[in-house]
Design a protein around this motif. Sequence first.
Motif, PDB file in Angstrom:
ATOM      1  N   UNK A   5       0.821  -1.214   0.000  1.00  5.10           N
ATOM      2  CA  UNK A   5       0.000   0.000   0.000  1.00  5.10           C
ATOM      3  C   UNK A   5       0.853   1.262   0.000  1.00  5.10           C
ATOM      4  N   UNK A   6       2.160   1.116   0.103  1.00  8.61           N
ATOM      5  CA  UNK A   6       3.093   2.238   0.097  1.00  8.61           C
ATOM      6  C   UNK A   6       3.031   2.954  -1.251  1.00  8.61           C
ATOM      7  N   UNK A   7       2.846   4.303  -1.258  1.00 11.97           N
ATOM      8  CA  UNK A   7       2.777   5.028  -2.538  1.00 11.97           C
ATOM      9  C   UNK A   7       4.040   4.880  -3.381  1.00 11.97           C
ATOM     10  N   UNK A   8       5.165   4.567  -2.761  1.00 13.95           N
ATOM     11  CA  UNK A   8       6.413   4.382  -3.485  1.00 13.95           C
ATOM     12  C   UNK A   8       6.567   2.953  -3.990  1.00 13.95           C
ATOM     13  N   UNK A   9       5.634   2.092  -3.668  1.00 13.19           N
ATOM     14  CA  UNK A   9       5.716   0.689  -4.060  1.00 13.19           C
ATOM     15  C   UNK A   9       5.709   0.544  -5.576  1.00 13.19           C
ATOM     16  N   UNK A  10       6.415  -0.442  -6.062  1.00 15.69           N
ATOM     17  CA  UNK A  10       6.455  -0.749  -7.491  1.00 15.69           C
ATOM     18  C   UNK A  10       5.626  -1.999  -7.716  1.00 15.69           C
ATOM     19  N   UNK A  11       4.674  -1.909  -8.627  1.00 12.77           N
ATOM     20  CA  UNK A  11       3.731  -2.992  -8.893  1.00 12.77           C
ATOM     21  C   UNK A  11       4.013  -3.645 -10.236  1.00 12.77           C
ATOM     22  N   UNK A  12       3.801  -4.932 -10.310  1.00 14.21           N
ATOM     23  CA  UNK A  12       3.870  -5.646 -11.575  1.00 14.21           C
ATOM     24  C   UNK A  12       2.510  -5.524 -12.260  1.00 14.21           C
ATOM     25  N   UNK A  13       2.447  -5.971 -13.507  1.00 16.10           N
ATOM     26  CA  UNK A  13       1.163  -5.965 -14.213  1.00 16.10           C
ATOM     27  C   UNK A  13       0.147  -6.836 -13.477  1.00 16.10           C
ATOM     28  N   UNK A  14       0.602  -7.944 -12.935  1.00 16.71           N
ATOM     29  CA  UNK A  14      -0.295  -8.816 -12.169  1.00 16.71           C
ATOM     30  C   UNK A  14      -0.844  -8.094 -10.941  1.00 16.71           C
ATOM     31  N   UNK A  44       7.236   2.038 -16.218  1.00 14.50           N
ATOM     32  CA  UNK A  44       8.631   1.982 -16.615  1.00 14.50           C
ATOM     33  C   UNK A  44       8.905   0.586 -17.118  1.00 14.50           C
ATOM     34  N   UNK A  45       9.799   0.499 -18.077  1.00 13.70           N
ATOM     35  CA  UNK A  45      10.119  -0.778 -18.700  1.00 13.70           C
ATOM     36  C   UNK A  45      11.502  -1.232 -18.261  1.00 13.70           C
ATOM     37  N   UNK A  46      11.577  -2.497 -17.928  1.00 15.03           N
ATOM     38  CA  UNK A  46      12.859  -3.140 -17.638  1.00 15.03           C
ATOM     39  C   UNK A  46      12.922  -4.336 -18.572  1.00 15.03           C
ATOM     40  N   UNK A  47      13.433  -4.099 -19.766  1.00 15.77           N
ATOM     41  CA  UNK A  47      13.384  -5.133 -20.786  1.00 15.77           C
ATOM     42  C   UNK A  47      11.948  -5.319 -21.217  1.00 15.77           C
ATOM     43  N   UNK A  48      11.458  -6.537 -21.178  1.00 19.85           N
ATOM     44  CA  UNK A  48      10.058  -6.817 -21.534  1.00 19.85           C
ATOM     45  C   UNK A  48       9.119  -6.593 -20.364  1.00 19.85           C
ATOM     46  N   UNK A  49       9.683  -6.424 -19.192  1.00 24.01           N
ATOM     47  CA  UNK A  49       8.884  -6.289 -17.979  1.00 24.01           C
ATOM     48  C   UNK A  49       8.391  -4.848 -17.813  1.00 24.01           C
ATOM     49  N   UNK A  50       7.120  -4.676 -17.490  1.00 24.97           N
ATOM     50  CA  UNK A  50       6.530  -3.360 -17.246  1.00 24.97           C
ATOM     51  C   UNK A  50       6.212  -3.257 -15.762  1.00 24.97           C
ATOM     52  N   UNK A  51       6.590  -2.123 -15.170  1.00 28.43           N
ATOM     53  CA  UNK A  51       6.351  -1.882 -13.752  1.00 28.43           C
ATOM     54  C   UNK A  51       5.633  -0.545 -13.592  1.00 28.43           C
ATOM     55  N   UNK A  52       4.764  -0.470 -12.586  1.00 31.72           N
ATOM     56  CA  UNK A  52       3.968   0.727 -12.339  1.00 31.72           C
ATOM     57  C   UNK A  52       4.119   1.096 -10.866  1.00 31.72           C
ATOM     58  N   UNK A  53       4.456   2.354 -10.611  1.00 32.77           N
ATOM     59  CA  UNK A  53       4.494   2.807  -9.218  1.00 32.77           C
ATOM     60  C   UNK A  53       3.070   2.983  -8.726  1.00 32.77           C
ATOM     61  N   UNK A  54       2.834   2.661  -7.473  1.00 37.43           N
ATOM     62  CA  UNK A  54       1.493   2.769  -6.894  1.00 37.43           C
ATOM     63  C   UNK A  54       0.969   4.204  -7.033  1.00 37.43           C
ATOM     64  N   UNK A  55       1.847   5.172  -6.865  1.00 38.08           N
ATOM     65  CA  UNK A  55       1.494   6.581  -6.991  1.00 38.08           C
ATOM     66  C   UNK A  55       0.946   6.873  -8.391  1.00 38.08           C
ATOM     67  N   UNK A  56       1.576   6.313  -9.435  1.00 41.82           N
ATOM     68  CA  UNK A  56       1.124   6.534 -10.809  1.00 41.82           C
ATOM     69  C   UNK A  56      -0.240   5.894 -11.038  1.00 41.82           C
ATOM     70  N   UNK A  57      -0.439   4.719 -10.462  1.00 42.83           N
ATOM     71  CA  UNK A  57      -1.739   4.053 -10.595  1.00 42.83           C
ATOM     72  C   UNK A  57      -2.826   4.897  -9.948  1.00 42.83           C
ATOM     73  N   UNK A  58      -2.563   5.429  -8.752  1.00 46.47           N
ATOM     74  CA  UNK A  58      -3.546   6.273  -8.074  1.00 46.47           C
ATOM     75  C   UNK A  58      -3.866   7.523  -8.893  1.00 46.47           C
TER      76      UNK A  58
END
Length: 68
Positions: A5-14, A44-58
């Motif tokens: 739940x941390x706003x700085x958390x990095x989330x996977x697509x799942x 943000x992309x790390x190779x084929x992997x996509x990551x989303x910060x919780x803050x961006x999702x909010x």
Amino acid sequence: MQPAQDPQAVLTIRDVADLLRCSKTHVSNVINGKIPGTPRLAHLSMGRRKLVRREWLDQWLEASKERC
């Protein structure tokens, strides 16, 4: 497993799909701008992997809510 739940958390697509209660494919389509009338989800992309910060999702959820 619950996404952080941390706003700085990095989330996977799942993680994002679990929070939004939708499929990973749908999240990927939103990230890639393939859903008409819906803004792209910042990521943000790390190779084929996509990551989303919780803050961006909010922020994306707030922006999407205003469009309704």
